[in-house]
Write a protein that holds these residues in place. Structure first.
Motif, short mmCIF file in Angstrom:
data_model
loop_
_atom_site.label_atom_id
_atom_site.label_comp_id
_atom_site.label_asym_id
_atom_site.label_seq_id
_atom_site.Cartn_x
_atom_site.Cartn_y
_atom_site.Cartn_z
N GLY A 34 0.82 -1.21 0.00
CA GLY A 34 0.00 0.00 0.00
C GLY A 34 0.85 1.25 0.00
N ARG A 35 0.16 2.37 0.06
CA ARG A 35 0.82 3.69 0.10
C ARG A 35 1.48 3.86 1.47
N LEU A 36 2.71 4.32 1.46
CA LEU A 36 3.43 4.54 2.71
C LEU A 36 3.18 5.96 3.17
N ASP A 37 2.10 6.09 3.89
CA ASP A 37 1.62 7.37 4.38
C ASP A 37 1.27 7.18 5.85
N GLN A 79 2.27 -13.17 -3.01
CA GLN A 79 2.46 -14.61 -2.89
C GLN A 79 3.55 -14.99 -1.88
N MET A 80 4.51 -14.12 -1.68
CA MET A 80 5.60 -14.40 -0.76
C MET A 80 5.15 -14.32 0.70
N ALA A 81 4.11 -13.56 0.96
CA ALA A 81 3.66 -13.35 2.34
C ALA A 81 2.86 -14.54 2.86
N ASP A 82 3.12 -14.88 4.11
CA ASP A 82 2.31 -15.90 4.79
C ASP A 82 1.01 -15.29 5.29
N VAL A 83 1.06 -14.00 5.58
CA VAL A 83 -0.12 -13.27 6.01
C VAL A 83 0.03 -11.81 5.57
N GLY A 84 -1.08 -11.20 5.22
CA GLY A 84 -1.08 -9.78 4.87
C GLY A 84 -1.70 -8.98 6.00
N VAL A 85 -1.18 -7.77 6.21
CA VAL A 85 -1.72 -6.91 7.26
C VAL A 85 -2.10 -5.55 6.69
N VAL A 86 -3.17 -4.99 7.24
CA VAL A 86 -3.66 -3.67 6.85
C VAL A 86 -3.94 -2.89 8.13
N PRO A 87 -2.91 -2.25 8.72
CA PRO A 87 -3.08 -1.59 10.01
C PRO A 87 -3.63 -0.17 9.93
N SER A 88 -4.20 0.21 8.81
CA SER A 88 -4.62 1.60 8.57
C SER A 88 -5.46 2.19 9.69
N VAL A 89 -5.23 3.48 9.92
CA VAL A 89 -6.05 4.24 10.85
C VAL A 89 -7.42 4.47 10.23
N LEU A 90 -7.46 4.66 8.91
CA LEU A 90 -8.69 4.93 8.18
C LEU A 90 -8.53 4.43 6.76
N GLU A 91 -9.57 3.77 6.25
CA GLU A 91 -9.59 3.33 4.84
C GLU A 91 -10.87 3.87 4.22
N THR A 92 -10.73 4.85 3.35
CA THR A 92 -11.92 5.41 2.72
C THR A 92 -12.54 4.42 1.74
N PHE A 93 -11.72 3.86 0.89
CA PHE A 93 -12.22 2.91 -0.10
C PHE A 93 -11.86 1.47 0.22
N GLY A 94 -10.85 1.25 1.00
CA GLY A 94 -10.46 -0.10 1.37
C GLY A 94 -10.00 -0.93 0.20
N LEU A 95 -9.30 -0.32 -0.76
CA LEU A 95 -8.88 -1.04 -1.95
C LEU A 95 -7.94 -2.19 -1.62
N CYS A 96 -7.02 -1.98 -0.71
CA CYS A 96 -6.06 -3.05 -0.43
C CYS A 96 -6.73 -4.23 0.24
N VAL A 97 -7.75 -4.00 1.02
CA VAL A 97 -8.47 -5.12 1.65
C VAL A 97 -9.17 -5.92 0.57
#
Length: 177
Positions: free
Chosen positions: A91-94, A159-177
């Motif tokens: 994701g975006r590094l913000d 594919q390399m990840a065993d698990v993905g994480v989305v620790p966002s404070v806020l997701e307006t659209f939630g595209l990465c999820v």
């Protein structure tokens, strides 16, 4: 402390409402998002009629999970121990994406368990801060930054990840999820 301000720009909501009101049609990515708009902005039927819900999609013919063997090969290729457990972020590094939370968690995990690696795929204004934080927490060797990726390179990061994480404070659209 965190390197960002969680407060919301007071004009944000006004700008958002003007955008929807001034558009012929607005696309929202979920019924929930449309319901929130109705709750927080307007229940005017004419305005709500201009909203179309079109859900996000994923090309499942391209974005396929890796086999265990393929995941191990990808880890080796990227100089990661194939037995490491890989936590992946894409994701975006913000600041609002709160990637620093992953690093603080890894620092605690690393005290008790070896063999955990974090992969960060993306770019943004927090890159230098995150690189410094990983070194400062003593986890720099366990964090790999890959920058912005597309196509098959992006697929490999997932594919390399065993698990993905989305620790966002806020997701307006939630595209990465």
């Amino acid at each position: 402390g965190l390197p960002y301000d969680n407060s919301t720009d007071e004009t944000f909501y006004e700008k958002e409402q003007r955008s929807v009101n001034g558009a012929d049609v607005s696309v929202f990515v979920s019924q929930s998002q449309k319901d929130d708009y109705r709750c927080f902005y307007t229940d005017d039927p004419a305005q709500l009629a201009k909203i179309r819900v079109i859900h996000n999609g994923v090309d499942t013919a391209f974005f396929t999970p890796a086999t265990d063997r393929k995941r191990r090969e990808l880890k080796l290729y990227h100089d990661i121990d194939p037995d490491d457990f890989v936590i992946g972020f894409v994701g975006r590094l913000d600041p609002i994406k709160a990637v620093d939370r992953i690093f603080h968690a890894l620092a605690k995990i690393k005290e008790k368990k070896k063999g955990v690696t974090v992969t960060i795929t993306g770019e943004g204004r927090s890159v230098k801060y995150l690189e410094g934080l990983s070194r400062g927490l003593g986890i720099g060797d366990n964090v790999h930054f890959y920058g912005f990726q597309t196509g098959s390179q992006l697929l490999r990061r997932y594919q390399m990840a065993d698990v993905g994480v989305v620790p966002s404070v806020l997701e307006t659209f939630g595209l990465c999820v």
